[in-house]
Design a protein around this motif. Structure first.
Motif, PDB file in Angstrom:
ATOM      1  N   PRO A 141      55.659 -20.564 107.657  1.00 66.90           N
ATOM      2  CA  PRO A 141      55.181 -21.706 106.871  1.00 66.90           C
ATOM      3  C   PRO A 141      53.712 -21.614 106.460  1.00 66.90           C
ATOM      4  O   PRO A 141      53.325 -22.193 105.445  1.00 66.90           O
ATOM      5  CB  PRO A 141      55.399 -22.897 107.818  1.00 66.90           C
ATOM      6  N   ILE A 142      52.896 -20.875 107.213  1.00 63.29           N
ATOM      7  CA  ILE A 142      51.486 -20.755 106.847  1.00 63.29           C
ATOM      8  C   ILE A 142      51.353 -20.057 105.495  1.00 63.29           C
ATOM      9  O   ILE A 142      50.602 -20.505 104.613  1.00 63.29           O
ATOM     10  CB  ILE A 142      50.710 -19.991 107.936  1.00 63.29           C
ATOM     11  N   ASN A 207      56.590 -27.216 102.909  1.00 65.36           N
ATOM     12  CA  ASN A 207      56.383 -27.923 101.653  1.00 65.36           C
ATOM     13  C   ASN A 207      57.323 -29.104 101.437  1.00 65.36           C
ATOM     14  O   ASN A 207      56.966 -30.053 100.740  1.00 65.36           O
ATOM     15  CB  ASN A 207      56.526 -26.938 100.486  1.00 65.36           C
ATOM     16  N   ILE A 208      58.509 -29.055 102.034  1.00 64.94           N
ATOM     17  CA  ILE A 208      59.442 -30.161 101.835  1.00 64.94           C
ATOM     18  C   ILE A 208      58.968 -31.417 102.563  1.00 64.94           C
ATOM     19  O   ILE A 208      59.139 -32.541 102.084  1.00 64.94           O
ATOM     20  CB  ILE A 208      60.874 -29.765 102.297  1.00 64.94           C
ATOM     21  N   SER A 209      58.312 -31.251 103.727  1.00 63.79           N
ATOM     22  CA  SER A 209      57.848 -32.409 104.497  1.00 63.79           C
ATOM     23  C   SER A 209      56.748 -33.182 103.783  1.00 63.79           C
ATOM     24  O   SER A 209      56.812 -34.414 103.707  1.00 63.79           O
ATOM     25  CB  SER A 209      57.385 -31.972 105.892  1.00 63.79           C
ATOM     26  N   PRO A 210      55.701 -32.516 103.237  1.00 62.25           N
ATOM     27  CA  PRO A 210      54.717 -33.292 102.456  1.00 62.25           C
ATOM     28  C   PRO A 210      55.312 -33.872 101.177  1.00 62.25           C
ATOM     29  O   PRO A 210      54.950 -34.969 100.773  1.00 62.25           O
ATOM     30  CB  PRO A 210      53.623 -32.265 102.135  1.00 62.25           C
ATOM     31  N   LEU A 211      56.228 -33.124 100.537  1.00 66.36           N
ATOM     32  CA  LEU A 211      56.785 -33.586  99.268  1.00 66.36           C
ATOM     33  C   LEU A 211      57.543 -34.892  99.424  1.00 66.36           C
ATOM     34  O   LEU A 211      57.461 -35.781  98.567  1.00 66.36           O
ATOM     35  CB  LEU A 211      57.704 -32.510  98.675  1.00 66.36           C
ATOM     36  N   MET A 525      45.404 -30.277 100.777  1.00 66.58           N
ATOM     37  CA  MET A 525      45.678 -29.337 101.873  1.00 66.58           C
ATOM     38  C   MET A 525      46.872 -29.802 102.710  1.00 66.58           C
ATOM     39  O   MET A 525      47.032 -29.376 103.854  1.00 66.58           O
ATOM     40  CB  MET A 525      44.444 -29.193 102.773  1.00 66.58           C
ATOM     41  N   ARG A 526      47.713 -30.638 102.158  1.00 67.23           N
ATOM     42  CA  ARG A 526      48.798 -31.215 102.953  1.00 67.23           C
ATOM     43  C   ARG A 526      49.797 -30.169 103.414  1.00 67.23           C
ATOM     44  O   ARG A 526      50.275 -30.217 104.556  1.00 67.23           O
ATOM     45  CB  ARG A 526      49.493 -32.328 102.151  1.00 67.23           C
ATOM     46  N   SER A 531      51.775 -26.929 107.797  1.00 70.22           N
ATOM     47  CA  SER A 531      52.146 -25.617 108.343  1.00 70.22           C
ATOM     48  C   SER A 531      51.480 -25.385 109.694  1.00 70.22           C
ATOM     49  O   SER A 531      52.045 -24.700 110.558  1.00 70.22           O
ATOM     50  CB  SER A 531      51.765 -24.504 107.366  1.00 70.22           C
ATOM     51  N   MET A 532      50.278 -25.958 109.889  1.00 71.16           N
ATOM     52  CA  MET A 532      49.621 -25.848 111.196  1.00 71.16           C
ATOM     53  C   MET A 532      50.435 -26.573 112.270  1.00 71.16           C
ATOM     54  O   MET A 532      50.562 -26.098 113.401  1.00 71.16           O
ATOM     55  CB  MET A 532      48.210 -26.442 111.128  1.00 71.16           C
ATOM     56  N   PHE A 533      50.981 -27.739 111.885  1.00 75.26           N
ATOM     57  CA  PHE A 533      51.841 -28.459 112.817  1.00 75.26           C
ATOM     58  C   PHE A 533      53.101 -27.649 113.125  1.00 75.26           C
ATOM     59  O   PHE A 533      53.507 -27.511 114.286  1.00 75.26           O
ATOM     60  CB  PHE A 533      52.211 -29.826 112.247  1.00 75.26           C
ATOM     61  N   LEU A 534      53.727 -27.083 112.096  1.00 74.79           N
ATOM     62  CA  LEU A 534      54.936 -26.290 112.300  1.00 74.79           C
ATOM     63  C   LEU A 534      54.638 -25.008 113.083  1.00 74.79           C
ATOM     64  O   LEU A 534      55.479 -24.526 113.846  1.00 74.79           O
ATOM     65  CB  LEU A 534      55.569 -25.943 110.945  1.00 74.79           C
TER      66      LEU A 534
END
Length: 597
Positions: A141-142, A207-211, A525-526, A531-534
């Motif tokens: 994810p990063i 990307n799906i989580s922020p979207l 930067m969302r 991705s840092m969380f994941l």
């Protein structure tokens, strides 16, 4: 009196001028395509005509969430299909890797009373490969986040990631077809499919989580009147929390249906079907993405934000190093650490890369605080990850009464499907009515405690398995003279406590982590902060590799017990360290949006 009037009017006039300058600036950036319409105050009418709460009303009025946009549900359907494919296929990984191909079987199906399998490589390789797959899926994810924030945007990155994951699923099907399954070619193709599928899943998840949360556009609290005439505060942070709760609900609907269906497909037909059906359902993702094109609310890429963030961080560190390590740590964690990196504090000519305002630095500070919270999550995931491998293996050593041993893991998504709506409709509203503010960091701490309790339950169950199994402390390899497995008389359903407790821990820690990553990240930067969380899942998987040596008889009680202690103690230390940050929740959520050119 005239002097007093001027003292009041001049700041007000300056504020109006400053606002008009920002409107003009944002509008100009919109035309250039540098920022999206939701970033510009004037172009975005979502706050027009709203009444904003006073300081007194913030304390006295009840807070409620807003309506969830329908486009958020569409994105949740995309996630449902992708998670169906991810969890549906991975639900049968343990048996596929660990158990041998059943006698006279060309598909790996064990039948109603037999044990399904394919590669026969044992529990340690099973745990190692499933842990690697998790590590890989949560480190990619990063890269996906960087590409989205810098070059492609979230929508295009999601579409490309879906195509990559689809290719991985096709290779996985080939590894399980009759004639290939069970041999060395099957092993190689299966590992290749894990690598490719993990790449696609990683780019998709960041990307799906922020979207999904971006579909709700309001960022400021405002006053509304309920049907009963009560004046309430509509809190965007509560709305974001609800979006992620139902987003997680859709995830687990996909996971539950996928896992149950594929476990029976594995048992009754074979692994080729257990890998084909998730791929077919996954085809729903590109169809919904195509249908929603132009309807989703998206943010365009803004260039190399990560490079600028690193520069700001390095700039803020100037003059704070010392030969005394204690003094250095204090300087780097001081409250005024970021002040020197604000453009208005720079003495002389500003660096050419400093194309942002003070508020963006404040947003960056908030994003770094969020990442410091995420540093604790690998310990939580260490306990959660036990249900993906060791608890499945534990079930195989108990009396299943005809149930597939990997069906019990579905108690986790089943419990989530029940408890998420209950938390949203009953538990959390009750806390609000009682004026109990159950803030995100408090929820995360309780997630640690619930995860630790789940591992205590698993350790106790494992202890009694060893006491009642015919082979004692070698329950995992216990067979009769004909090679048929001998199991403990304990009913497999006594595992339920571990899965229910893990489900509660996900509601408190995992869902809240998604919410925290979105609300605390700078707007541009969302994906990166998400991705840092994941990525904490990947760290947990790497730590989990160190526990692989405990993932075998007769050490499994020590495995569950040590994870329980580590998770529980970490939760206590976590809360001690974040109590101050927890009290700043409203201030952090209502911070003015920064300007990044």
């Amino acid at each position: 009196m005239a002097g007093l009037e001027l003292d009041r009017e001049i700041p007000a006039a300056l504020a109006v001028v400053e606002r008009h300058e920002k409107i003009a600036y944002d509008y100009d950036l919109q035309k250039k395509g540098t920022i999206s319409d939701e970033t510009a105050d004037k172009a975005d009418p979502v706050h027009e005509g709203l009444e904003f709460p006073t300081e007194e009303q913030l304390v006295t009025l009840r807070r409620v969430s807003d309506t969830i946009p329908w486009t958020a549900y569409m994105i949740a359907v995309v996630e449902l299909a992708e998670r169906f494919s991810y969890y549906g296929s991975s639900a049968v990984f343990v048996n596929f890797i660990q158990q041998p191909l059943p006698p006279n079987s060309t598909t790996g199906a064990g039948g109603l009373n037999g044990q399904s399998g394919a590669l026969g490589r044992g529990q340690q390789m099973s745990t190692g490969l499933t842990t690697f797959y998790q590590f890989w899926s949560y480190i990619t994810p990063i890269a996906g986040a960087y590409v989205a924030d810098t070059y492609w945007g979230r929508y295009k990155t999601i579409c490309v990631s879906v195509a990559i994951a689809m290719l991985g699923h096709v290779i996985m099907i080939i590894s399980a077809v009759p004639g290939v399954i069970g041999g060395n070619a099957s092993v190689g193709l299966f590992i290749l499919s894990l690598i490719i599928t993990g790449m696609g899943a990683g780019g998709f998840k960041s990307n799906i989580s922020p979207l999904v949360a971006e579909q709700y556009r309001r960022t400021k609290m405002f006053i509304a009147v309920t049907k009963t005439g009560e004046r309430v505060i509509v809190d965007p942070s509560l709305t974001t929390s609800r979006i992620y709760m139902y987003f997680y609900l859709f995830i687990n609907i996909g996971a539950l249906i996928g896992q149950i269906g594929m476990v029976y497909a594995e048992k009754l037909v074979g692994y080729w079907l257990a890998y084909t059906l998730p791929t077919v359902v996954f085809l729903l993702s590109p169809l919904v993405l195509w249908y929603g094109h132009g309807k989703y609310h998206t943010s365009p890429p803004t260039g190399s934000v990560l490079a600028t963030a690193v520069r700001v961080w390095r700039y803020a560190m100037r003059g704070r190093w010392s030969w005394n390590p204690i003094k250095t740590i204090r300087n780097l964690t001081a409250d005024d650490f970021w002040e020197s990196a604000k453009p208005t504090r720079v003495v002389g000519e500003k660096p050419a890369w400093m194309r942002f305002d003070d508020n963006w630095v404040e947003e960056l500070r908030r994003g770094f605080k969020a990442c410091s919270v995420f540093l604790w999550f690998p310990i939580y995931w260490l306990s959660y990850n036990q249900l993906n491998n060791n608890l499945t293996s534990q079930a195989a050593t108990m009396s299943t009464h005809g149930l597939p041993n990997d069906i019990l893991s579905n108690l986790d998504p089943f419990a989530l499907i029940i408890f998420i709506p209950l938390c949203d409709l009953v538990f959390y509203p009750a806390l609000i009515r009682w004026r109990i503010n159950f803030r995100p960091l408090q929820k995360i701490a309780w997630g640690f405690y619930s995860g630790a309790a789940a591992m205590v339950w698993a350790a106790v169950v494992q202890h009694y398995i060893y006491k009642t199994n015919p082979c004692g402390y070698h329950a995992g390899t216990c067979v009769d003279n004909n090679g048929n497995p001998l199991v403990s008389p304990l009913n497999v359903w006594i595992q339920s406590g571990s899965y229910v407790l893990i489900a509660f821990s996900e509601i408190f820690a995992s869902i809240t982590g998604l919410e925290y990553a979105f609300t605390k990240a700078p707007r541009n930067m969302r994906s990166l902060v998400m991705s840092m969380f994941l990525f904490t899942n990947a760290i947990a998987a790497a730590i989990g590799e160190a526990f692989v040596s405990l993932s075998t008889d007769p050490l499994l009680v020590w495995n569950y017990g040590s994870v329980a202690v580590i998770c529980g103690v970490s939760g206590i230390i976590f809360w001690i360290l974040v109590r101050k940050l927890n009290s700043q929740e409203d201030k952090l959520n209502n911070m003015a949006e920064g300007r990044f050119d």
